[in-house]
Design a protein around this motif. Sequence first.
Motif, mmCIF file in Angstrom:
data_model
loop_
_atom_site.group_PDB
_atom_site.id
_atom_site.type_symbol
_atom_site.label_atom_id
_atom_site.label_comp_id
_atom_site.label_asym_id
_atom_site.label_seq_id
_atom_site.Cartn_x
_atom_site.Cartn_y
_atom_site.Cartn_z
ATOM 1 N N LYS A 28 0.829 -1.211 0.000
ATOM 2 C CA LYS A 28 0.000 0.000 0.000
ATOM 3 C C LYS A 28 0.865 1.264 0.000
ATOM 4 C CE LYS A 28 -4.412 -1.416 0.905
ATOM 5 N NZ LYS A 28 -5.648 -0.876 0.324
ATOM 6 N N VAL A 29 0.297 2.325 -0.578
ATOM 7 C CA VAL A 29 0.906 3.650 -0.508
ATOM 8 C C VAL A 29 0.000 4.534 0.337
ATOM 9 C CG1 VAL A 29 1.712 5.664 -1.794
ATOM 10 C CG2 VAL A 29 1.924 3.382 -2.807
ATOM 11 N N TYR A 30 0.553 5.093 1.402
ATOM 12 C CA TYR A 30 -0.209 5.923 2.328
ATOM 13 C C TYR A 30 0.201 7.383 2.171
ATOM 14 C CZ TYR A 30 -1.467 1.554 4.629
ATOM 15 O OH TYR A 30 -1.951 0.298 4.883
ATOM 16 N N THR A 173 5.820 -1.182 1.539
ATOM 17 C CA THR A 173 4.894 -0.178 2.068
ATOM 18 C C THR A 173 5.541 1.195 1.890
ATOM 19 O OG1 THR A 173 4.111 -1.749 3.736
ATOM 20 C CG2 THR A 173 3.605 0.579 4.098
ATOM 21 N N ILE A 174 4.779 2.135 1.358
ATOM 22 C CA ILE A 174 5.299 3.493 1.156
ATOM 23 C C ILE A 174 4.423 4.471 1.935
ATOM 24 C CG2 ILE A 174 5.844 5.305 -0.515
ATOM 25 C CD1 ILE A 174 6.128 3.146 -2.644
ATOM 26 N N VAL A 175 5.057 5.360 2.683
ATOM 27 C CA VAL A 175 4.343 6.431 3.381
ATOM 28 C C VAL A 175 4.898 7.758 2.878
ATOM 29 C CG1 VAL A 175 3.597 7.387 5.583
ATOM 30 C CG2 VAL A 175 4.126 4.948 5.416
ATOM 31 N N ILE A 176 4.010 8.598 2.330
ATOM 32 C CA ILE A 176 4.403 9.886 1.762
ATOM 33 C C ILE A 176 3.782 10.999 2.596
ATOM 34 C CG2 ILE A 176 4.381 11.368 -0.278
ATOM 35 C CD1 ILE A 176 3.830 8.811 -1.927
ATOM 36 N N SER A 177 4.609 11.858 3.135
ATOM 37 C CA SER A 177 4.131 13.043 3.835
ATOM 38 C C SER A 177 4.248 14.227 2.885
ATOM 39 C CB SER A 177 4.984 13.286 5.083
ATOM 40 O OG SER A 177 4.753 14.573 5.599
ATOM 41 N N SER A 178 3.150 14.976 2.711
ATOM 42 C CA SER A 178 3.202 16.082 1.768
ATOM 43 C C SER A 178 2.090 17.084 2.035
ATOM 44 C CB SER A 178 3.076 15.558 0.338
ATOM 45 O OG SER A 178 3.110 16.613 -0.600
ATOM 46 N N LEU A 186 -2.851 11.386 -6.427
ATOM 47 C CA LEU A 186 -2.631 10.664 -7.681
ATOM 48 C C LEU A 186 -1.858 9.365 -7.489
ATOM 49 C CD1 LEU A 186 -1.779 13.691 -10.013
ATOM 50 C CD2 LEU A 186 -3.912 12.394 -9.945
ATOM 51 N N VAL A 187 -1.201 9.188 -6.339
ATOM 52 C CA VAL A 187 -0.381 7.982 -6.134
ATOM 53 C C VAL A 187 -0.756 7.204 -4.872
ATOM 54 C CG1 VAL A 187 1.597 8.900 -7.399
ATOM 55 C CG2 VAL A 187 1.428 9.311 -4.946
ATOM 56 N N THR A 188 -1.662 7.756 -4.068
ATOM 57 C CA THR A 188 -1.944 7.198 -2.745
ATOM 58 C C THR A 188 -3.141 6.243 -2.753
ATOM 59 O OG1 THR A 188 -1.004 9.086 -1.560
ATOM 60 C CG2 THR A 188 -2.690 7.855 -0.417
ATOM 61 N N ASP A 189 -3.024 5.158 -1.986
ATOM 62 C CA ASP A 189 -4.147 4.240 -1.795
ATOM 63 C C ASP A 189 -5.022 4.673 -0.623
ATOM 64 O OD1 ASP A 189 -3.312 2.287 -3.816
ATOM 65 O OD2 ASP A 189 -1.679 1.819 -2.430
ATOM 66 N N THR A 190 -4.381 5.157 0.432
ATOM 67 C CA THR A 190 -5.085 5.483 1.674
ATOM 68 C C THR A 190 -4.543 6.797 2.242
ATOM 69 O OG1 THR A 190 -5.394 3.136 2.182
ATOM 70 C CG2 THR A 190 -5.646 4.678 4.010
ATOM 71 N N PHE A 191 -5.465 7.657 2.691
ATOM 72 C CA PHE A 191 -5.081 8.902 3.346
ATOM 73 C C PHE A 191 -5.059 8.712 4.858
ATOM 74 C CE2 PHE A 191 -7.358 10.749 -0.468
ATOM 75 C CZ PHE A 191 -6.216 11.193 -1.102
#
Length: 285
Positions: A28-30, A173-178, A186-191
């Motif tokens: 997942k990408v968060y 697993t990817i976690v993006i803070s922005s 555009l790239v996230t599965d879950t907020f």
Amino acid sequence: MITLKNISFKVGKSNILAGIHMELKKGKVYGLLGPNGAGKTTLFKVLLNTIEYKGEVSKEDNHVPIGKLIEYPASYPNLTCAENLKLHASYADIAYSDSIVNHLLSVVGLPDAKHKKFRALSMGMKQRLGVAKALMGNPKLLLLDEPTNGLDPMGIKDMRNLIDQNLKSKQRTIVISSHNLNEVSLVTDTFLFMRDGKKILEMDNSEDIYLFGNVQQMPDNLNVKKDITLLKDNKKETYFILSESHFNKLKAMNDFVYRDVEKLTLENLYIKLMSSDLMEMKSYV
């Protein structure tokens, strides 16, 4: 899977993180969303185990390799891209070779910059080199803190494509803070929304428009309730967030009573959450 249970962290009497519960699933990408001071970078430090926090972090594999791009991607200005990657690997005790370095530079779109010095790179290239460093050791958890920070529109697009096409993996697993909500969407599965050191809402990224309203009466059907995201404020008022199609189905139920319904974009939903005391309900009792 990585599970966080009741994570808290204080500096003096200030709660930087308070009672964080979270499950980060493989593949997942968060998108970690919240204003400055919400606790996003501190949460990354918990995952990296670089601060003394209270609570429990459990992993399927206790030796989950973690890659990180946090804040500005610092490197040695007079060293080349390849030299910076090799030096980083030696510091981090990560195996490397010329073929690994070449592969990583290719993955992040810098195959022709191998012998360029860091100081000669554009900001976008520096960010991509930072991602290459984060990918060393093939991490199963990748933490990206403001990966598009300081980039122009083309650089932002390149970073988005890099995440979407090269970094996503069923084993990672990817976690993006922005702060860039549109790009993250555009790239996230879950907020994962954070405010004042708390996780206030977890929501799948499946809609462009969200319906938000005040709940007067809920359907007496547990399966229906499970499909509704409910929030409460400090006045004990209950609110819902629904997709338009799901809302239209619920409207047909006589026992679903509501008022003050708004259509919200992700940006407007974010503003509402951050300017209120709303928090997701975990119980329907």
